[in-house]
Design a protein around this motif. Structure first.
Motif, PDB file in Angstrom:
ATOM      1  N   THR A   1       0.831  -1.210   0.000  1.00 22.06           N
ATOM      2  CA  THR A   1       0.000   0.000   0.000  1.00 22.06           C
ATOM      3  C   THR A   1       0.858   1.250   0.000  1.00 22.06           C
ATOM      4  N   LEU A   2       1.909   1.237   0.806  1.00 21.55           N
ATOM      5  CA  LEU A   2       2.801   2.397   0.866  1.00 21.55           C
ATOM      6  C   LEU A   2       3.500   2.621  -0.466  1.00 21.55           C
ATOM      7  N   ALA A   3       3.867   1.539  -1.147  1.00 26.89           N
ATOM      8  CA  ALA A   3       4.519   1.673  -2.451  1.00 26.89           C
ATOM      9  C   ALA A   3       3.555   2.265  -3.471  1.00 26.89           C
ATOM     10  N   LEU A   4       2.285   1.874  -3.423  1.00 26.11           N
ATOM     11  CA  LEU A   4       1.293   2.438  -4.340  1.00 26.11           C
ATOM     12  C   LEU A   4       1.105   3.932  -4.094  1.00 26.11           C
ATOM     13  N   MET A   5       1.052   4.320  -2.828  1.00 23.25           N
ATOM     14  CA  MET A   5       0.895   5.740  -2.509  1.00 23.25           C
ATOM     15  C   MET A   5       2.107   6.545  -2.969  1.00 23.25           C
ATOM     16  N   GLU A   6       3.287   6.013  -2.754  1.00 24.89           N
ATOM     17  CA  GLU A   6       4.497   6.727  -3.159  1.00 24.89           C
ATOM     18  C   GLU A   6       4.583   6.857  -4.671  1.00 24.89           C
ATOM     19  N   LYS A   7       4.181   5.815  -5.382  1.00 25.37           N
ATOM     20  CA  LYS A   7       4.240   5.842  -6.837  1.00 25.37           C
ATOM     21  C   LYS A   7       3.316   6.903  -7.410  1.00 25.37           C
ATOM     22  N   SER A   8       2.138   7.060  -6.800  1.00 27.43           N
ATOM     23  CA  SER A   8       1.159   8.006  -7.326  1.00 27.43           C
ATOM     24  C   SER A   8       1.405   9.432  -6.852  1.00 27.43           C
ATOM     25  N   SER A   9       2.357   9.645  -5.951  1.00 29.28           N
ATOM     26  CA  SER A   9       2.536  10.988  -5.376  1.00 29.28           C
ATOM     27  C   SER A   9       3.993  11.429  -5.405  1.00 29.28           C
ATOM     28  N   LYS A  10       4.760  10.971  -6.382  1.00 26.90           N
ATOM     29  CA  LYS A  10       6.173  11.352  -6.445  1.00 26.90           C
ATOM     30  C   LYS A  10       6.324  12.849  -6.672  1.00 26.90           C
ATOM     31  N   VAL A  11       5.508  13.406  -7.551  1.00 26.99           N
ATOM     32  CA  VAL A  11       5.615  14.842  -7.854  1.00 26.99           C
ATOM     33  C   VAL A  11       5.284  15.656  -6.625  1.00 26.99           C
ATOM     34  N   LEU A  12       4.194  15.304  -5.935  1.00 21.09           N
ATOM     35  CA  LEU A  12       3.791  16.050  -4.748  1.00 21.09           C
ATOM     36  C   LEU A  12       4.837  15.939  -3.645  1.00 21.09           C
ATOM     37  N   SER A  13       5.465  14.794  -3.519  1.00 19.24           N
ATOM     38  CA  SER A  13       6.493  14.624  -2.500  1.00 19.24           C
ATOM     39  C   SER A  13       7.685  15.539  -2.760  1.00 19.24           C
ATOM     40  N   ALA A  14       8.105  15.649  -4.015  1.00 20.54           N
ATOM     41  CA  ALA A  14       9.228  16.540  -4.343  1.00 20.54           C
ATOM     42  C   ALA A  14       8.875  18.005  -4.083  1.00 20.54           C
ATOM     43  N   ILE A  15       7.639  18.395  -4.404  1.00 20.30           N
ATOM     44  CA  ILE A  15       7.208  19.773  -4.143  1.00 20.30           C
ATOM     45  C   ILE A  15       7.198  20.051  -2.648  1.00 20.30           C
ATOM     46  N   HIS A  16       6.755  19.072  -1.880  1.00 17.73           N
ATOM     47  CA  HIS A  16       6.703  19.248  -0.427  1.00 17.73           C
ATOM     48  C   HIS A  16       8.110  19.442   0.150  1.00 17.73           C
ATOM     49  N   LYS A  17       9.097  18.787  -0.389  1.00 17.04           N
ATOM     50  CA  LYS A  17      10.469  18.967   0.087  1.00 17.04           C
ATOM     51  C   LYS A  17      10.963  20.378  -0.217  1.00 17.04           C
ATOM     52  N   ARG A  18      10.586  20.925  -1.370  1.00 16.64           N
ATOM     53  CA  ARG A  18      10.991  22.305  -1.688  1.00 16.64           C
ATOM     54  C   ARG A  18      10.330  23.286  -0.718  1.00 16.64           C
ATOM     55  N   LEU A  19       9.075  23.055  -0.378  1.00 18.94           N
ATOM     56  CA  LEU A  19       8.400  23.920   0.587  1.00 18.94           C
ATOM     57  C   LEU A  19       9.066  23.805   1.961  1.00 18.94           C
ATOM     58  N   HIS A  20       9.448  22.611   2.339  1.00 17.62           N
ATOM     59  CA  HIS A  20      10.128  22.399   3.619  1.00 17.62           C
ATOM     60  C   HIS A  20      11.436  23.190   3.667  1.00 17.62           C
ATOM     61  N   ASN A  21      12.185  23.186   2.591  1.00 14.15           N
ATOM     62  CA  ASN A  21      13.459  23.912   2.538  1.00 14.15           C
ATOM     63  C   ASN A  21      13.225  25.419   2.593  1.00 14.15           C
ATOM     64  N   GLY A  22      12.208  25.911   1.876  1.00 17.26           N
ATOM     65  CA  GLY A  22      11.915  27.337   1.915  1.00 17.26           C
ATOM     66  C   GLY A  22      11.452  27.789   3.291  1.00 17.26           C
ATOM     67  N   GLN A  23      10.617  26.983   3.946  1.00 12.94           N
ATOM     68  CA  GLN A  23      10.149  27.353   5.277  1.00 12.94           C
ATOM     69  C   GLN A  23      11.291  27.332   6.289  1.00 12.94           C
ATOM     70  N   LYS A  24      12.265  26.454   6.090  1.00  9.87           N
ATOM     71  CA  LYS A  24      13.430  26.434   6.974  1.00  9.87           C
ATOM     72  C   LYS A  24      14.196  27.752   6.871  1.00  9.87           C
ATOM     73  N   LYS A  25      14.378  28.281   5.663  1.00  6.30           N
ATOM     74  CA  LYS A  25      15.052  29.570   5.506  1.00  6.30           C
ATOM     75  C   LYS A  25      14.234  30.688   6.161  1.00  6.30           C
TER      76      LYS A  25
END
Length: 825
Positions: A485-509
Motif C-alpha cells: 500500500t505504501l509503495a502504491l501511494m508513493e508511486k502516485s505521489s512522487k511529484v507532490l512529494s518533491a514539491i513538499h520537500k521544496r516547501l520544507h526547505n523554503g520554510q526552513k530559511k
C-alpha cells in the motif's frame, strides 16, 4: 568642486627675495587679470582657491536615510540607472508573465457569458482541471506546513548538553507562540502564498522587523511584485532585487512625517509602466475595476542593490576607497520619480558588509531560470484543451436540442416569435401544401463520443501529473502487506512529494530569518504569558548551538501516508514483540494515535512500568534476593551497612540450603565492595590524576552515547589502577567474615548440609505420597459413584422393560378373551 589654481615659477617664485606681502599682491594682480567672475579665497600658506568652498558632507548615523544628505544631481543619476535596470528586468520575464496571465483565465472563477462564436450565447464554461489541482495542493500543503501545535521544531547542534537542550526547548516554544498567537498575519499570508504558488510556480515571503508593530512580520509577496535581473539564479547572490510596493498615499506621508522617508512631493495613482497584464487579469477575476484605486495608492520601488556612493565609499586597508559596491536599500516613488530613502543593507559590526536577507523564494517546480514552473505552465495546455472540448460538447448538445434551418419564404406560422410549448400544436400556412417541403432543418449532430473520450484522457493526464487522481489503495487484495500500500501511494505521489520537500526547505530559511530578527530585537530576557502559566526566552538562546527547521516531515506529505507508515511500524512490532519490549509496543501505539490526530493520548495509553533499578533499603533487597531476583548497588548507598545485612542473610538456614540464592547475594555484595573501593580510590588519587579523571567524565557527558563510551572506558581504566588493590583487600576481609567458625569440622558441616538436604527430600517425598494417596482416594470415590449410578440406571431400565412386558401380556390376554367370546357367538 572647488578648483585650486596652480601657478608656474615664472609668476610666483617663493625662492626669491620678495617678501610675502609682495607675493600676495602679485597673485591678486594675476587673478584680477584673469577676471572677476569667480570668488577668490586666500589660504594661510599663500595659495588661493578659485570658486566657492566645497561644503563638507554632514555626519549621519549608520541607520539614517542617506537620501537626506546626497546631492539632488547624484540622486537623479541613481534614479535613472535603477529605473532603467528595472524596466530591463521586467521585459526579460515577459514570456513568463504571459504564460502566467493566460493560465489565470482557466481557473474557472469567471464565466464567459458574452461569447458570440460560433453563435451568440455559445457556452463559456471553463473546465475545473486547473482550479481543482490548485485547490487540492493548497489544502494539503496548508495542513502540513502549519499544524495545530506549531510549525517550528529545534535540534541541538554538536555535543549533547542538558542546558542546550533546555535552550532548544525555549526557542521552539517561543517561536511557535509568536507564529500562532502574536504574528496574526502569518496564517493568512501562508494560506495566500500556497494558492499563488501552484499558479505562478514561484512565490515569495518577506521577513522583516516592523517598527510600527514592534515585532517581526512575514508577508507574502506576489511573484509579479518581485523583479530580478535575467541572469539571476537565486536570491542570495542576486545583485538587484526590486520589490514593487503598493502603499496608500496617506501611509507614505506618515512615514515622511516621522523621518523614515525624505520629505519630497509624492504622487498617487497607478503608473502605466507598473500595471501588468497579471494585475489586470486578477482584477477581472475578482470582479473589480482595474483603476479603482487611482489617486489613493502610491507605487514604490524598494530596490535592494549594490551602490558605490560618493562620500560613503568602502575604505580599503590602505585608507583609500576600494571601489567595491556596498549593499543598500533604495526606495523610489515611481510616479513622482523621486528617491524617498537610501539605507545601508548590512550590519554595522560586519567587517565583510554582507547584505541582510529579507526574501525567501518558494518554488513549485524548478524552472529553466530564476522563476519556477507552476501548474499553469505544466498543465495549462491540458486545461485549455479540456475547456475547448467541453464547450464543443455543450454547444453540440445545444444545437441538437434546439435545431435551426431554412423555411420557405411564404410560409406563415401563428405567433412565430414565441417558442412552442410542450403539447401545443400551432397553425401553419404552407403555400406548397406540404409542411415537410416548406421547412428544412440543418443536419446538426449529437455531441461526439470521440471528443468525450478525448476529454477523459486529457483530464486523467492532468490529474495524474498534479497528483490529485484517486489512488485505488483499497481495491484488490485486502490482506496485502502494508508495504505494498505504501509503495502504491508513493508511486502516485512522487511529484507532490518533491514539491513538499521544496516547501520544507523554503520554510526552513524563513524560520532562520525570523530567529535572526528575534536575536537582534529581543531584550536579554523576554517574559511572556501562555495558557497555563508564564514563560520566558533569552536573547542568547538564538545562537548557533540550536538549529531551527519546520516540524513538517519532507518525506511524509499527507495524513494517509503518515497513518500507513505508523500501521506498518505497529505490525512489525507486533510480529516480534520480544525484541521491542514493552516500550516498543507502547511507542508504536503512541505514534499510531498521533498519526490519527488523537488528542490527549496519555489518557488512552498506559505507559509500561519503569524497570530502571532504583536505590532500595537493605531489607527490601534481601526480600528480593530471597525470591530469586537480582539487586543493584548504587554509589550513594551506605555500603558497610548493606554488606552487614546481606551477610546476616547468608547465615540463615534456608539460604544455606539454596546455592542459587547464595550466588545472588554474593554477586550483590561484590557490587557494594567495588563501589566502596572506587570511592576510597577517588579519595586517595593524586590531584593531577583526579583532575584528569573528572575532565574525562565531563567530556563524556557532553558527547553522544556512541562517542562517550570509549572515553568512559578510559576513565574507568584509570580508576581501576587505584581501586583494584583496595578491592583485593576488601574481598579478603569479606572472605574472613563469611568463612565458617574454625572449631567446627568441615566434614560435620557437610554432613549437616547432607542431612538437611535428606530431610528436605523426605519431606518432599512425604508430601508427594500424601498427595498421590489423596488423589487415589478421590478417584476411587468418583469411580464408586459412577458404578452406583450405572447400576441404578440399569435397574431403572430393567424395571421399565418389565413394565412394558407386563403391559403387552395384559393386552394379549384381553385380546385372547375377546377372540374366544366372538367364537362362542
Amino acid at each position: 568642486m572647488a578648483i585650486e589654481k596652480q601657478f608656474s615659477e615664472e609668476i610666483i617664485d617663493t625662492s626669491t627675495t620678495q617678501d610675502v606681502g609682495g607675493v600676495d599682491s602679485q597673485i591678486i594682480e594675476v587673478l584680477e587679470a584673469m577676471g572677476n567672475e569667480e570668488e577668490i579665497q586666500m589660504q594661510e600658506d599663500g595659495s588661493a582657491i578659485l570658486g566657492p568652498e566645497e561644503p563638507m558632507m554632514p555626519e549621519v548615523g549608520f541607520a539614517e536615510n542617506l537620501a537626506e544628505v546626497i546631492s539632488p544631481q547624484e540622486l537623479s543619476t541613481i534614479y535613472i540607472e535603477l529605473v532603467g535596470a528595472i524596466e530591463s528586468d521586467k521585459s526579460s520575464r515577459q514570456d513568463w508573465e504571459n504564460t502566467y496571465t493566460d493560465g489565470l483565465k482557466y481557473l474557472g472563477m469567471k464565466f464567459d457569458d458574452n461569447r458570440s462564436e460560433p453563435f451568440a450565447g455559445a457556452s463559456g464554461v471553463i473546465h475545473p482541471l486547473l482550479g481543482e489541482s490548485v485547490t487540492q495542493f493548497q489544502a494539503q500543503a496548508y495542513k502540513e506546513l502549519l499544524p495545530a501545535g506549531g510549525p517550528v521544531k529545534t535540534q541541538v547542534i554538536g555535543a549533547y548538553d542538558g542546558l542546550v537542550e533546555e535552550q532548544a526547548q525555549r526557542v521552539k516554544e517561543f517561536m511557535n507562540y509568536q507564529i500562532l498567537h502574536v504574528m496574526e498575519e502569518y496564517d493568512e499570508e501562508l494560506d495566500q502564498m500556497l494558492f499563488y504558488l501552484p499558479l505562478a510556480g514561484s512565490a515569495f515571503k518577506k521577513v522583516y522587523y516592523d517598527e510600527n508593530l514592534g515585532r517581526p512580520v512575514s508577508k507574502f509577496v506576489a511573484p509579479e511584485d518581485l523583479i530580478v535581473p535575467y541572469y539571476t539564479t537565486d536570491l542570495e547572490t542576486c545583485s538587484r532585487i526590486t520589490h514593487v510596493v503598493k502603499m496608500p498615499e496617506n501611509d507614505v506621508r506618515k512615514l515622511q512625517a516621522i523621518g523614515f522617508y525624505k520629505n519630497v512631493d509624492v504622487e498617487s495613482g497607478d503608473n502605466v509602466n507598473i500595471t501588468s497584464g497579471i494585475q489586470s487579469e486578477k482584477e477581472k477575476l475578482e470582479g473589480m475595476e482595474p483603476s479603482y484605486d487611482d489617486g489613493e495608492v502610491s507605487v514604490l520601488y524598494e530596490v535592494h542593490c549594490n551602490l558605490d556612493l560618493e562620500g560613503f565609499e568602502d575604505i580599503g586597508q590602505d585608507g583609500e576607497p576600494s571601489g567595491v559596491k556596498l549593499p543598500y536599500i533604495v526606495t523610489i516613488d515611481s510616479n513622482s520619480e523621486n528617491i524617498l530613502a537610501i539605507r545601508r543593507n548590512f550590519k554595522e559590526e560586519d567587517p565583510m558588509k554582507k547584505k541582510t536577507e529579507y526574501f525567501v523564494h518558494f518554488k513549485f517546480l524548478p524552472g529553466l531560470g530564476f522563476y519556477g514552473f507552476g501548474l499553469t505552465h505544466m498543465i495549462g495546455g491540458l486545461s485549455k484543451a479540456s475547456t475547448s472540448i467541453v464547450r464543443q460538447l455543450i454547444d453540440a448538445g445545444t444545437l441538437a436540442n434546439l435545431p435551426a434551418g431554412f423555411k420557405t419564404r411564404g410560409i406563415r406560422i401563428r405567433d412565430e416569435d414565441e417558442p412552442i410549448q410542450p403539447g401545443e400544436f400551432r397553425d401553419v400556412d404552407a403555400p406548397a401544401g406540404s409542411l415537410r417541403d416548406a421547412i428544412q432543418p440543418l443536419p446538426f449532430k449529437e455531441p461526439s463520443g470521440t471528443l468525450l473520450n478525448l476529454l477523459g484522457l486529457l483530464v486523467q493526464s492532468g490529474q495524474r501529473f498534479a497528483s490529485i487522481a484517486d489512488t485505488n489503495i483499497g481495491e484488490g487484495n485486502t490482506q496485502a502487506p502494508v508495504g505494498t500500500t505504501l509503495a502504491l501511494m508513493e508511486k502516485s505521489s512522487k511529484v507532490l512529494s518533491a514539491i513538499h520537500k521544496r516547501l520544507h526547505n523554503g520554510q526552513k530559511k524563513e524560520f532562520r530569518l525570523l530567529a535572526t530578527i528575534f536575536k537582534d530585537s529581543l531584550p536579554p530576557v523576554y517574559p511572556y504569558a501562555v495558557s497555563g502559566g508564564n514563560m520566558q526566552v533569552k536573547q542568547q538562546d538564538f545562537d548557533d548551538r540550536v538549529d531551527i527547521f519546520p516540524v513538517s516531515n519532507p518525506d511524509i506529505f499527507s495524513t494517509s501516508q503518515r497513518i500507513v507508515m505508523a500501521q506498518e511500524m505497529m505490525q512489525l512490532v507486533q510480529s516480534n514483540p520480544e525484541i521491542h519490549g514493552p516500550g516498543g509496543t507502547y511507542e508504536a501505539y503512541r505514534r499510531m494515535y498521533a498519526a490519527l490526530g488523537a488528542d490527549n493520548i496519555d489518557s488512552l495509553l498506559m505507559p509500561p512500568p519503569d524497570t530502571t533499578p532504583k536505590p532500595m533499603e537493605s531489607g527490601m533487597e534481601n526480600s528480593g534476593l530471597m525470591m530469586g531476583g537480582p539487586a543493584q548497588a548504587f554509589p550513594e548507598q551506605d555500603h558497610d551497612a548493606h554488606i552487614a545485612t546481606h551477610v546476616s542473610l547468608l547465615n540463615m538456614a534456608p539460604v544455606q540450603m539454596n546455592a542459587q540464592i547464595q550466588g545472588n547475594i554474593h554477586s550483590h555484595i561484590m557490587q557494594h565492595l567495588q563501589l566502596k573501593a572506587d570511592a576510597i580510590a577517588q579519595q586517595q588519587m593524586p590531584p593531577e590524576a583526579m583532575q584528569q579523571y573528572q575532565q574525562m567524565q565531563q567530556q563524556a557527558q557532553q558527547m553522544p552515547p556512541q562517542e562517550a563510551a570509549p572515553v568512559m572506558q578510559q576513565a574507568q581504566a584509570m580508576l581501576a589502577q587505584f581501586s583494584s588493590p583496595i578491592m583485593s583487600e576488601l574481598m579478603q576481609q569479606f572472605a574472613q567474615q563469611v568463612s565458617a567458625p574454625p572449631e567446627e569440622d568441615p566434614l560435620v558441616t557437610i554432613r549437616k548440609q547432607e542431612l538437611a538436604l535428606k530431610g528436605q527430600e523426605l519431606s518432599q517425598d512425604q508430601e508427594q505420597f500424601e498427595s498421590k494417596e489423596r488423589m487415589r482416594m478421590e478417584e476411587k470415590l468418583r469411580q464408586d459413584k459412577i458404578d452406583v449410578e450405572r447400576i441404578q440406571a440399569q435397574k431403572d431400565i430393567a424395571e421399565l422393560k418389565d413394565d412394558t412386558t407386563r403391559d403387552r401380556m395384559d393386552q394379549q390376554k384381553e385380546l385372547k378373551l375377546i377372540d374366544i367370546g366372538l367364537k362362542g357367538l
